[in-house]
Design a protein around this motif. Structure first.
Motif, PDB file in Angstrom:
ATOM      1  N   LEU A  77       0.674  -1.105   0.082  1.00 43.60           N
ATOM      2  CA  LEU A  77       0.240  -0.034   0.005  1.00 43.60           C
ATOM      3  C   LEU A  77       0.868   1.392  -0.041  1.00 43.60           C
ATOM      4  N   SER A  78       2.025   1.079   0.406  1.00 43.15           N
ATOM      5  CA  SER A  78       3.012   2.375   0.306  1.00 43.15           C
ATOM      6  C   SER A  78       3.381   2.640  -1.223  1.00 43.15           C
ATOM      7  N   PRO A  79       3.421   3.870  -1.540  1.00 39.94           N
ATOM      8  CA  PRO A  79       3.612   4.748  -2.758  1.00 39.94           C
ATOM      9  C   PRO A  79       4.788   3.919  -3.333  1.00 39.94           C
ATOM     10  N   ALA A  80       4.934   3.565  -4.794  1.00 37.05           N
ATOM     11  CA  ALA A  80       6.183   2.979  -5.214  1.00 37.05           C
ATOM     12  C   ALA A  80       6.856   3.919  -5.632  1.00 37.05           C
ATOM     13  N   THR A  81       6.706   5.275  -5.699  1.00 40.17           N
ATOM     14  CA  THR A  81       7.871   6.157  -6.210  1.00 40.17           C
ATOM     15  C   THR A  81       8.149   7.313  -5.021  1.00 40.17           C
ATOM     16  N   ILE A  82       9.167   7.868  -5.265  1.00 35.29           N
ATOM     17  CA  ILE A  82       9.232   9.307  -4.442  1.00 35.29           C
ATOM     18  C   ILE A  82       8.039  10.290  -4.591  1.00 35.29           C
ATOM     19  N   ASP A  83       7.785  10.575  -5.927  1.00 33.30           N
ATOM     20  CA  ASP A  83       7.093  11.375  -6.303  1.00 33.30           C
ATOM     21  C   ASP A  83       5.461  11.239  -5.714  1.00 33.30           C
ATOM     22  N   ASP A  84       5.068   9.821  -5.930  1.00 33.92           N
ATOM     23  CA  ASP A  84       3.813   9.579  -5.099  1.00 33.92           C
ATOM     24  C   ASP A  84       3.903   9.587  -3.582  1.00 33.92           C
ATOM     25  N   LYS A  85       4.877   9.444  -3.124  1.00 32.27           N
ATOM     26  CA  LYS A  85       4.970   9.459  -1.655  1.00 32.27           C
ATOM     27  C   LYS A  85       4.637  10.760  -1.365  1.00 32.27           C
ATOM     28  N   ALA A  86       5.509  11.925  -1.855  1.00 29.09           N
ATOM     29  CA  ALA A  86       5.253  13.324  -1.628  1.00 29.09           C
ATOM     30  C   ALA A  86       4.092  13.806  -1.885  1.00 29.09           C
ATOM     31  N   ALA A  87       3.294  13.240  -2.796  1.00 26.19           N
ATOM     32  CA  ALA A  87       1.830  13.719  -3.378  1.00 26.19           C
ATOM     33  C   ALA A  87       0.848  13.040  -2.207  1.00 26.19           C
TER      34      ALA A  87
END
Length: 345
Positions: free
Chosen positions: A127-137
């Motif tokens: 469930l954790s975002p796969a990319t740094i950008d997605d995590k930031a979003a």
């Protein structure tokens, strides 16, 4: 004399304990995660902390979570799990950290290591975002709903008008605030007694620190106490002003979520940890709106009415089409259906 026998029965392994409450906003997100991740009921023991009785202010719970909040996940430390060593635990006390722990603790790799098959019958989606950008979003969207400007707990206890507040003074909000106040006073009084009944310097120091904690908490909730316990007119005016401001904050947060929602879920095609946090916030907002506009056909329509209320002035808005579709999609998931089977909260 017969020889001593040694039991070969397997030692029961300690399990994680999730401290929760059915009506809690943020404690609902780990319950969603347990279902989304495919945990079985035997994997995690769920213990109820009754917020309506103020059980979260008990000294025994404060030893686990010094903020007196939910959720709390208490997990055994793997290095001490054996029959010869007393199990030690650590407490995880924020929604973010609890969700990350649950996500990382059950994965395709962990199932494979234990020889358990994955697939639809035994899911373990990340469930954790796969990319740094997605995590930031995702973090940015969660920050919108986790901050004080759109606080879902305060939204439930505040009011927009004198008429709304008068109704709430006879309802759940008054009961909750009175019980909370009385529980804190009760626990404070009990701790005060220990200071005078013991000569142990360490116990006295701990008790003094706990009394200060209770005094600080009483100061923190003083506005709501003055309204719902003391019926103070000045406090009621302040609470109404704060309630209107919070609804404006909710509208602003929803406008930004509408703009940032990639679709169909917040970060795209798969549900993420951010959905579990924004989703529970949205459920509370919709629940409060339903209470204000019970005649509306559905929760989203009630929320549109609340957001367009003329008392919000320039802060008035409405529910965007993407959020409407997003909420419908969330409620089609088995996790949301289970957690909200008795109604939104």
């Amino acid at each position: 004399m017969s020889a001593a026998t040694t039991s070969t029965a397997p030692v029961e392994q300690p399990k994680a304990q999730l401290y929760s409450f059915p009506g809690s906003v943020w404690a609902s997100s780990p319950r969603l995660a347990l279902i989304e991740k495919g945990y079985s009921p035997s994997d995690v023991e769920i213990r109820t902390v009754d917020l309506l009785k103020g059980e979260n202010f008990a000294p025994s719970y404060l030893r686990l979570n010094s903020k007196a909040t939910l959720p709390t996940l208490v997990v055994p430390l793997a290095s001490t799990i054996s029959g010869e060593v007393d199990t030690k635990y650590r407490a995880i006390t924020t929604s973010d950290e609890v969700l990350r722990f649950l996500d990382q603790s059950r994965s395709a790799q962990s199932l494979e290591a234990k020889g358990e098959a994955g697939g639809k019958s035994n899911p373990a989606p990340m469930l954790s975002p796969a990319t740094i950008d997605d995590k930031a979003a995702g973090d940015a969207l969660v920050a919108l709903v986790a901050g004080p400007s759109a606080d879902p707990n305060f939204l439930l206890l505040a009011a927009r008008t004198s008429a709304e507040l008068a109704k709430q003074q006879q309802g759940f909000q008054a009961t909750f605030c009175k019980n909370r106040y009385e529980a804190i006073q009760k626990y404070r009084s009990e701790i005060s007694t220990t200071i005078t009944s013991t000569e142990n310097p360490r116990t006295q120091q701990q008790s003094a620190a706990l009394i200060k904690w209770y005094d600080d908490k009483l100061a923190e909730i003083s506005l709501l106490t003055e309204v719902y316990v003391n019926d103070d007119a000045t406090a009621k005016t302040k609470l109404i002003e704060a309630g209107v401001a919070t609804w404006k904050g909710v509208g602003a947060a929803l406008t930004q979520i509408e703009a940032g929602l990639k679709g169909p879920f917040l970060l795209g095609g798969q549900v993420s940890l951010a959905d579990l946090q924004v989703g529970v916030w949205l459920a509370r907002v919709l629940s409060v709106a339903q209470g204000l506009y019970p005649g509306e056909s559905d929760a989203v329509s009630a929320l549109s009415q609340a957001l367009s209320w003329e008392g919000l002035g320039e802060g008035a808005t409405t529910v965007g089409p993407k959020i409407g579709a997003y909420w419908k999609l969330l409620m089609e998931r088995p996790s949301f259906q289970e957690v909200y089977k008795d109604g939104l909260h």
